[in-house]
Design a protein around this motif. Sequence first.
Motif, mmCIF file in Angstrom:
data_model
loop_
_atom_site.group_PDB
_atom_site.id
_atom_site.type_symbol
_atom_site.label_atom_id
_atom_site.label_comp_id
_atom_site.label_asym_id
_atom_site.label_seq_id
_atom_site.Cartn_x
_atom_site.Cartn_y
_atom_site.Cartn_z
ATOM 1 N N GLY A 97 0.803 -1.211 0.000
ATOM 2 C CA GLY A 97 0.000 0.000 0.000
ATOM 3 C C GLY A 97 0.842 1.270 0.000
ATOM 4 N N SER A 98 2.177 1.138 0.092
ATOM 5 C CA SER A 98 3.040 2.312 -0.024
ATOM 6 C C SER A 98 2.895 2.889 -1.422
ATOM 7 C CB SER A 98 4.515 1.929 0.191
ATOM 8 O OG SER A 98 4.738 1.453 1.490
ATOM 9 N N LYS A 99 3.049 4.211 -1.540
ATOM 10 C CA LYS A 99 2.933 4.873 -2.839
ATOM 11 C C LYS A 99 4.071 5.868 -2.994
ATOM 12 C CE LYS A 99 -1.945 4.215 -3.131
ATOM 13 N NZ LYS A 99 -3.242 4.603 -2.930
ATOM 14 N N PHE A 100 4.603 5.953 -4.212
ATOM 15 C CA PHE A 100 5.715 6.851 -4.510
ATOM 16 C C PHE A 100 5.253 7.874 -5.534
ATOM 17 C CE2 PHE A 100 9.675 8.081 -6.562
ATOM 18 C CZ PHE A 100 10.418 8.425 -5.449
ATOM 19 N N PHE A 113 9.998 14.650 -4.513
ATOM 20 C CA PHE A 113 9.398 13.328 -4.415
ATOM 21 C C PHE A 113 8.704 13.177 -3.074
ATOM 22 C CE2 PHE A 113 12.999 12.890 -7.278
ATOM 23 C CZ PHE A 113 12.438 12.203 -8.333
ATOM 24 N N LYS A 114 7.752 12.242 -3.035
ATOM 25 C CA LYS A 114 7.058 11.912 -1.791
ATOM 26 C C LYS A 114 6.855 10.407 -1.726
ATOM 27 C CE LYS A 114 2.614 12.828 -1.261
ATOM 28 N NZ LYS A 114 1.320 13.466 -0.970
ATOM 29 N N LEU A 115 7.236 9.832 -0.603
ATOM 30 C CA LEU A 115 6.984 8.423 -0.320
ATOM 31 C C LEU A 115 5.913 8.375 0.749
ATOM 32 C CD1 LEU A 115 7.629 5.394 -0.566
ATOM 33 C CD2 LEU A 115 9.420 5.758 1.164
ATOM 34 N N ASP A 119 7.105 10.890 3.671
ATOM 35 C CA ASP A 119 8.360 11.628 3.662
ATOM 36 C C ASP A 119 8.505 12.308 2.315
ATOM 37 O OD1 ASP A 119 9.451 11.056 6.220
ATOM 38 O OD2 ASP A 119 10.059 9.068 5.532
ATOM 39 N N ALA A 120 8.930 13.576 2.329
ATOM 40 C CA ALA A 120 9.177 14.323 1.095
ATOM 41 C C ALA A 120 10.661 14.631 1.017
ATOM 42 C CB ALA A 120 8.360 15.604 1.078
ATOM 43 N N PRO A 140 9.243 14.801 7.072
ATOM 44 C CA PRO A 140 7.919 14.192 7.225
ATOM 45 C C PRO A 140 6.849 15.209 6.809
ATOM 46 C CG PRO A 140 8.987 14.502 9.367
ATOM 47 C CD PRO A 140 9.917 15.007 8.330
ATOM 48 N N VAL A 141 5.847 14.712 6.067
ATOM 49 C CA VAL A 141 4.736 15.562 5.620
ATOM 50 C C VAL A 141 3.431 14.803 5.799
ATOM 51 C CG1 VAL A 141 6.081 16.863 3.927
ATOM 52 C CG2 VAL A 141 4.940 14.780 3.209
ATOM 53 N N ALA A 142 2.343 15.524 5.832
ATOM 54 C CA ALA A 142 1.036 14.889 5.880
ATOM 55 C C ALA A 142 0.830 14.162 4.563
ATOM 56 C CB ALA A 142 -0.048 15.929 6.095
ATOM 57 N N ALA A 143 0.262 12.975 4.604
ATOM 58 C CA ALA A 143 0.087 12.156 3.400
ATOM 59 C C ALA A 143 -0.683 12.882 2.328
ATOM 60 C CB ALA A 143 -0.586 10.845 3.746
#
Length: 144
Positions: A10-13, A96-98, A106-107, A139-142
């Motif tokens: 369910g991780s997204k890049f 980028f954002k994971l 994380d950005a 770290p960032v809000a999803a």
Amino acid sequence: MTSTAISAQGSKFFIDTAVKGAAQPTWTQVKNVKSYSGFDGSATEIDITDLDSEAKEKRLGLMDNGSFSMDVNVNMADPGQAALKVAQKASSLESFKLQYPDGTADAFSASVKSFPIAGSTDGVITSTIALTVSGAVKPVAAGA
């Protein structure tokens, strides 16, 4: 079950495909990601030993966040993969954002170092895309 482990499923890049200088990012998902690893750097060690020292003394310097890589099933019709290829050819620094399955993310900024392809009999075309991270991983809000 007592484990608090987070499943990677369910991780997204994402790559930011907004026009440079845009006020808000346009997060475009990179599809067909099979696995990822990264942020494997370390801080430098600064020798602060002087003539009054009884042994070597050290302090940590700036953090180098190293690299990030992902294994993908290649599909250049995917807008995310196509954006990675464009970034590689331009040697540009991109955002980028994971996003993790638990809603955290994380950005970071990075350049696409390589996007090789591999194929085989009875297989699909794959790649291990390598990014070189520049600066902090934040770290960032999803949803951000």
